[in-house]
Design a protein around this motif. Structure first.
Motif, PDB file in Angstrom:
ATOM      1  N   GLY A 429      54.882  48.115  29.635  1.00  0.00           N
ATOM      2  CA  GLY A 429      54.910  47.509  31.246  1.00  0.00           C
ATOM      3  C   GLY A 429      53.409  48.067  31.908  1.00  0.00           C
ATOM      4  N   GLY A 430      52.799  49.277  30.859  1.00  0.00           N
ATOM      5  CA  GLY A 430      51.789  50.694  32.032  1.00  0.00           C
ATOM      6  C   GLY A 430      51.142  49.070  31.406  1.00  0.00           C
ATOM      7  N   TRP A 431      50.603  47.831  31.151  1.00  0.00           N
ATOM      8  CA  TRP A 431      49.325  47.805  30.675  1.00  0.00           C
ATOM      9  C   TRP A 431      49.170  47.047  31.695  1.00  0.00           C
ATOM     10  CZ3 TRP A 431      50.430  42.117  32.010  1.00  0.00           C
ATOM     11  CH2 TRP A 431      51.665  41.627  32.111  1.00  0.00           C
ATOM     12  N   PHE A 432      49.911  46.541  32.623  1.00  0.00           N
ATOM     13  CA  PHE A 432      50.039  45.714  33.721  1.00  0.00           C
ATOM     14  C   PHE A 432      49.134  46.718  34.816  1.00  0.00           C
ATOM     15  CE2 PHE A 432      50.926  45.152  38.584  1.00  0.00           C
ATOM     16  CZ  PHE A 432      50.889  44.184  38.976  1.00  0.00           C
ATOM     17  N   PRO A 433      49.009  47.925  35.173  1.00  0.00           N
ATOM     18  CA  PRO A 433      47.779  48.553  36.339  1.00  0.00           C
ATOM     19  C   PRO A 433      47.137  48.881  36.111  1.00  0.00           C
ATOM     20  CG  PRO A 433      49.983  49.963  35.532  1.00  0.00           C
ATOM     21  CD  PRO A 433      50.742  48.762  35.050  1.00  0.00           C
ATOM     22  N   LEU A 434      46.425  48.541  34.069  1.00  0.00           N
ATOM     23  CA  LEU A 434      45.575  48.712  33.373  1.00  0.00           C
ATOM     24  C   LEU A 434      44.365  47.774  33.819  1.00  0.00           C
ATOM     25  CD1 LEU A 434      46.411  51.043  30.173  1.00  0.00           C
ATOM     26  CD2 LEU A 434      45.562  51.943  32.262  1.00  0.00           C
ATOM     27  N   VAL A 435      45.638  46.643  33.415  1.00  0.00           N
ATOM     28  CA  VAL A 435      44.952  45.291  33.383  1.00  0.00           C
ATOM     29  C   VAL A 435      44.633  44.813  34.416  1.00  0.00           C
ATOM     30  CG1 VAL A 435      45.007  42.735  33.406  1.00  0.00           C
ATOM     31  CG2 VAL A 435      45.911  44.148  30.964  1.00  0.00           C
ATOM     32  N   LEU A 436      44.760  45.419  35.726  1.00  0.00           N
ATOM     33  CA  LEU A 436      45.158  44.912  37.269  1.00  0.00           C
ATOM     34  C   LEU A 436      43.771  46.176  37.681  1.00  0.00           C
ATOM     35  CD1 LEU A 436      45.285  43.714  39.729  1.00  0.00           C
ATOM     36  CD2 LEU A 436      46.472  45.610  40.434  1.00  0.00           C
ATOM     37  N   ALA A 437      43.491  47.082  37.418  1.00  0.00           N
ATOM     38  CA  ALA A 437      42.991  48.082  37.448  1.00  0.00           C
ATOM     39  C   ALA A 437      40.889  48.024  36.658  1.00  0.00           C
ATOM     40  CB  ALA A 437      42.695  49.794  37.312  1.00  0.00           C
ATOM     41  N   VAL A 438      41.375  46.940  35.533  1.00  0.00           N
ATOM     42  CA  VAL A 438      39.931  46.603  34.814  1.00  0.00           C
ATOM     43  C   VAL A 438      39.631  45.037  35.999  1.00  0.00           C
ATOM     44  CG1 VAL A 438      38.882  45.332  32.880  1.00  0.00           C
ATOM     45  CG2 VAL A 438      40.117  48.344  32.943  1.00  0.00           C
ATOM     46  N   SER A 439      40.181  44.588  35.607  1.00  0.00           N
ATOM     47  CA  SER A 439      39.824  42.809  36.850  1.00  0.00           C
ATOM     48  C   SER A 439      39.185  43.799  38.487  1.00  0.00           C
ATOM     49  CB  SER A 439      41.187  42.200  37.017  1.00  0.00           C
ATOM     50  OG  SER A 439      41.885  42.301  36.209  1.00  0.00           O
ATOM     51  N   ILE A 440      39.676  44.616  38.972  1.00  0.00           N
ATOM     52  CA  ILE A 440      39.427  44.885  40.732  1.00  0.00           C
ATOM     53  C   ILE A 440      37.753  45.369  39.436  1.00  0.00           C
ATOM     54  CG2 ILE A 440      39.390  46.808  42.329  1.00  0.00           C
ATOM     55  CD1 ILE A 440      42.937  45.904  41.772  1.00  0.00           C
ATOM     56  N   PHE A 441      38.158  46.235  38.627  1.00  0.00           N
ATOM     57  CA  PHE A 441      36.565  47.404  38.927  1.00  0.00           C
ATOM     58  C   PHE A 441      35.680  46.377  38.528  1.00  0.00           C
ATOM     59  CE2 PHE A 441      34.097  48.962  35.680  1.00  0.00           C
ATOM     60  CZ  PHE A 441      33.161  50.169  36.061  1.00  0.00           C
TER      61      PHE A 441
END
Length: 630
Positions: A429-441
């Motif tokens: 589930g740690g992919w969720f904050p990483l995917v969100l961070a990459v999207s926001i970046f």
């Protein structure tokens, strides 16, 4: 400005306020952190040696990361009193007066700082979900029949939390500090109650137990660090909220109450596990006597809401900083307090956060599952903060490399160790904050680059202001009409496109023409007396330059009123504001990839209008459109 406690009473009041805002996240970690070490995906059996080893790691993590790194080292890197990774990035990117080119390596540091800010949104979404679920799950300890109702109760609390955001935190913020003070006292008492029964657990404060735990358990022991890290996830909040309270009150609250209360509770949970290993299913709530379970669940829920509130407010502030620094499109910003300009509400972001948190609760369904995904983004942000602070120490404080490098190196090794232990959470589930961070970046960098390309094209199509003024002295000058026209421009030396379009199509010019440029500095605040500069030019033209910090809110009518002190003639009812509205057309020309050009055009269409963002009276605005090929 950074509050300066000038009396013991004021210092105590600021420290109390810090308890409610700064320490909510780290203060609610006992709800789930130790439980995750023994019952999580990479949990380890709660034997005597394991309990002492985990408690030793918890204590030294709190000491090294929070007490030393953040409170004594990182918090010295304030940008005119303000903290947070964007403020730190602005401090690193700031060029000394007279330096035209950025120092080597600055683009990489800029990218790291921006990605660190994006990472905060990822774990920021998880905090309300895991905190509220962790608190409400205490009901199952009191009575198992509550099990089916945990998710509905948590969702109701979360939705209610986001619904009240538009009313501001001023009223309820008054009670945040006292409630969190009560929370820390209660969890300390709960820990002491168990410590009295088994004081031998105090041996866990020795670092030898932590070292022995890691050496004897190998990879499994290392992976437990991912759960241990949950006890320090509020570290970035200490730094981000520094501007609200100042260093001394935050440090006082930590060393006088928060750290002792946390450690007493963790040690009490450990003592309980030594006596009853079965208590690992929920050691926090099992510390309480049966008669105190329901009041403790209620108090824990309130503490979780306060922790969530602090992170939601932090997301609002971070987004406004990103807007004013040019990394985010304009969004609606509502000021919820007439006295405190830092109390803001962003409706669009609020509803997006609410949907995200609700989806997380429905998707993960338990605090344990959420804790398994929690931490990986914050470890990345902490590592980036270490690197940026090292640059500040060398360049701003003048610390010798021989001193700064080893200190930053120790912190970075610790950050890297925790990042590695959390990296295995990606599949859980740690992919969720990483995917969100990459999207926001991606959104942030696309907006920044798109605005740079658009600005370059607008300047290329513009006329030098000097040439325009000379042309107005020709044989056929335009008709001058009464009143004042205000044209906003990002380039003080150029002619706004809206002015050229007005001359081309309407063939008139107002008696007084104000060319208004609003600049945002790499500092939190610009003093009001230094905000506005007025320069009178020829042909009734006046150049006005206004400067704001990234924590300030621009206001065009206020700028013009301040300009009166420097000779600007301004009457709102005889003033028209001419704004340009560009229709962006993606092309194959060099600049950005086509998909990013389409993304930038979409963001531009959905950005808040300049009229609303700069608080210009809408009934005085004339918009002139133009098509621009990217």
């Amino acid at each position: 400005m950074n509050p300066t406690p000038d009396s013991p009473r004021k210092l105590a009041m600021l420290a109390l306020g810090a308890l409610g805002i700064v320490y909510g996240d780290i203060g609610t970690s006992p709800l789930y952190a130790l439980r995750e070490c023994f019952t999580g995906t990479h949990g380890i059996p709660p034997t005597h040696a394991h309990v002492l080893g985990v408690l030793s790691l918890i204590f030294w993590a709190l000491f090294v990361i929070i007490s030393v790194k953040y409170l004594l080292f990182v918090m010295r890197a304030d940008n005119r009193g303000e903290g947070g990774i964007l403020a730190l990035m602005a401090l690193v990117m700031h060029r000394p007066q007279g330096m035209k080119e950025p120092r080597p390596g600055r683009p990489l540091l800029w990218m790291l700082g921006l990605f660190g800010a994006a990472l905060l949104y990822g774990d920021g979404l998880i905090t309300p979900a895991v905190s509220v679920l962790g608190a409400v799950e205490g009901l199952t300890v009191a009575a198992p029949f509550f099990e089916p109702f945990i998710l509905p109760i948590a969702l109701i609390i979360i939705v209610a939390l986001f619904l009240v955001q538009r009313h501001g935190t001023g009223g309820i913020g008054i009670v945040f500090g006292p409630v969190m003070c009560l929370w820390f006292v209660v969890i300390a008492v709960l820990g002491v109650k168990e410590l009295v029964i088994n004081p031998s657990v105090l041996w866990a404060l020795s670092p030898l137990h932590g070292v022995r735990f890691l050496s004897e358990n190998g990879l499994q022991g290392y992976l437990v660090l991912g759960a241990v890290f949950l006890v320090v996830t509020g570290g970035e909040a200490l730094y981000a909220d520094m501007g609200h309270f100042g260093r001394r009150p935050i440090r006082l609250a930590w060393f006088a109450l928060v750290l002792p209360a946390l450690m007493l509770n963790y040690l009490g949970q450990g003592a309980l596990l030594l006596r009853d290993p079965e208590a690992a299913r929920n050691p926090f709530f099992l510390l309480a006597p049966k008669w105190g379970l329901y009041p403790l669940v209620a108090l824990a829920t309130v503490a979780a809401v306060i922790a969530s509130q602090a992170l939601i407010s932090g997301a609002f502030s971070l987004t406004r900083q990103a807007m004013l620094l040019g990394y985010c499109p304009r969004m609606e910003v509502v000021h919820t307090s007439a006295e405190e300009k830092g109390q803001i509400f962003l409706p669009g972001l609020n509803w997006a956060l609410m949907v995200g948190v609700v989806v997380l609760v429905l998707g993960f369904r338990s605090a344990n599952a959420l804790a398994g995904a929690y931490g990986i983004a914050v470890t990345g942000t902490m590592g980036i903060t270490t690197m940026l602070t090292y640059v500040v120490a060398r360049e701003r404080w003048g610390v010798r490399r021989a001193l700064a490098l080893p200190m930053a190196g120790v912190f970075f090794v610790v950050d890297l160790a925790f990042f590695g232990a959390n990296a295995v959470k990606v599949a859980e589930g740690g992919w969720f904050p990483l995917v969100l961070a990459v999207s926001i970046f991606t959104l942030m960098t696309t907006w920044k680059r798109g605005r740079e390309i658009l600005g370059a094209k607008m300047r290329a199509a513009s006329m030098d202001l000097k040439d325009l003024l000379e042309s107005l002295q020709g044989a056929h000058p335009p008709l001058r009409v009464p009143g004042t026209a205000v044209f906003m421009t990002s380039h003080p030396e150029g002619t706004p496109s809206a002015l050229l379009h007005n001359l081309k199509h309407n063939k008139v010019l107002h008696e007084q023409v104000v060319l208004l440029t609003i600049l945002f500095e790499d500092v939190p605040h610009v003093p009001p007396e230094e905000r506005v500069e007025v320069e009178k030019l020829e042909q009734g033209f006046i150049r006005v330059i206004a400067r704001y910090g990234f924590m300030d809110s621009p206001n065009v009518p206020d700028i013009l009123k301040r300009g009166r002190e420097q000779g600007l003639q301004f009457q709102l009812m005889s003033t028209s504001f001419f704004l340009g509205r560009e229709t962006l057309i993606p092309t194959k020309q060099p600049g950005m990839a086509r998909w990013r050009e389409h993304l930038f055009a979409w963001m531009s269409r959905n950005a808040r209008t300049a009229t609303a963002f700069f608080r210009i009276p809408p009934n005085r605005v004339v918009e002139l459109g133009a098509q621009v090929e990217l």
